[in-house]
Design an enzyme around this catalytic site. Structure first.
Site, PDB file in Angstrom:
ATOM      1  N   LYS A 160       1.235   4.193  -2.915  1.00 24.21           N
ATOM      2  CA  LYS A 160       0.796   5.562  -2.626  1.00 24.21           C
ATOM      3  C   LYS A 160       1.935   6.559  -2.786  1.00 24.21           C
ATOM      4  O   LYS A 160       1.738   7.675  -3.281  1.00 24.21           O
ATOM      5  CB  LYS A 160       0.200   5.642  -1.221  1.00 24.21           C
ATOM      6  CG  LYS A 160      -1.145   4.923  -1.089  1.00 24.21           C
ATOM      7  CD  LYS A 160      -2.179   5.499  -2.037  1.00 24.21           C
ATOM      8  CE  LYS A 160      -3.522   4.826  -1.900  1.00 24.21           C
ATOM      9  NZ  LYS A 160      -4.546   5.371  -2.821  1.00 24.21           N
TER      10      LYS A 160
ATOM     11  N   TYR B 145       0.830  -1.210   0.000  1.00 20.29           N
ATOM     12  CA  TYR B 145       0.000   0.000   0.000  1.00 20.29           C
ATOM     13  C   TYR B 145       0.861   1.255   0.000  1.00 20.29           C
ATOM     14  O   TYR B 145       0.669   2.162  -0.826  1.00 20.29           O
ATOM     15  CB  TYR B 145      -0.917  -0.019   1.213  1.00 20.29           C
ATOM     16  CG  TYR B 145      -1.789   1.206   1.368  1.00 20.29           C
ATOM     17  CD1 TYR B 145      -2.898   1.392   0.546  1.00 20.29           C
ATOM     18  CD2 TYR B 145      -1.508   2.170   2.341  1.00 20.29           C
ATOM     19  CE1 TYR B 145      -3.708   2.509   0.684  1.00 20.29           C
ATOM     20  CE2 TYR B 145      -2.314   3.289   2.486  1.00 20.29           C
ATOM     21  CZ  TYR B 145      -3.406   3.454   1.659  1.00 20.29           C
ATOM     22  OH  TYR B 145      -4.199   4.563   1.799  1.00 20.29           O
TER      23      TYR B 145
END
Length: 276
Positions: free
Chosen positions: A191, A187
């Protein structure tokens, strides 16, 4: 950070103000969004759905692009919000979705990508240390968050460059895009990468009149975190965040928006403080 080459903005007269005037920031003009064609990617719930509602209230023509149609929309747009099928992981379906919007409206003024996942479908309900993070789990997060953002940004740029204007927005994460977090390597990697990608695209596409920017929201009151420890520390109301994003989209064309971080305010005397 918000920077602008012009800090003046004429106030509308009382007679000409819209019903949304009371919600305006000092730089935004919600009337500027009227009749704009806006594609909200991943607008079936959470931030995306809240943004779609806010944009409809500002008289935008809103098209939700997602794998499944959200409740309350239809192909005929009877909810004042249309839907096109779009899987951000697949280049062909992204292109087809954008082509369909162009066929219907002949332009795309704004694209906001809210689509993203924290973990793969198989491990979404528990943390996954690097030792057991499978190739497939990593790839699913990467395909949705990073490849998907690239495909959406490319499709938007191709259609906006000929018209000489537009906005492309990345709804990112205050936590994942700022620093690495334990049990969230995939993640955070995606990002941070999309934040860097949009910083690059902001420079690349500015000469075509296209504003590219990222918003980094912290905990938002959605079903994903409602019962988590993070949610209990303080959350941003999704509807209010949707309204804020709409206000930012209404900023003058000569205002640059750079990696805006939005977080719930926690008083310093609270038991738990801080956002990161």
């Amino acid at each position: 950070m918000v920077s602008s080459t012009s800090t003046t903005h004429e106030d509308a007269t009382a007679e000409s103000r819209s019903p949304h005037s009371a919600c305006r920031t000092s730089l935004s003009d919600s009337d500027a969004l009227a009749n704009k064609v806006v594609v909200v990617v991943g607008g079936t719930g959470g931030i995306g759905r809240a943004l779609a509602d806010a944009l409809v209230a500002r008289q935008c023509c809103v098209v939700i692009a997602s794998r499944n149609a959200p409740q309350g929309t239809s192909e005929s747009g009877t909810w004042n919000c249309e839907h096109v099928v779009c899987d951000v992981r697949e280049s062909d379906t992204v292109a087809a979705a954008f082509n369909l919007v162009m066929e219907r409206h002949e332009r795309i003024d704004i694209v906001v990508n809210c689509a993203g996942i924290g973990r793969s479908a198989s491990s979404r309900n528990w943390v996954e240390p690097i030792m057991t993070l499978s190739d497939d789990d990593w790839q699913e997060v990467s395909d949705t968050n990073l490849r998907g953002m690239f495909l959406i940004a490319r499709a938007a740029a191709i259609r906006m460059i000929p018209q000489g204007s537009g906005q492309i927005v990345n709804i990112s994460s205050a936590r994942g895009a700022i620093r690495g977090l334990p049990f969230a390597s995939a993640y955070c990697a995606t990002k941070m990468a999309t934040k860097a990608m949009f910083e690059s695209l902001a420079e690349e596409l500015a000469r075509f009149g296209i504003r590219v920017w990222s918003l980094l929201p912290d905990a938002v009151a959605t079903e994903l975190i409602a019962d988590t420890t993070l949610g209990k520390r303080g959350m941003i109301d999704a509807a209010k965040l949707g309204a804020l994003i709409a206000d930012l989209l209404a900023f003058p064309a000569d205002a640059a928006l750079n990696d805006l971080l939005v977080a719930p305010f926690v008083p310093t005397n609270a038991a738990v403080g801080g956002i990161l």
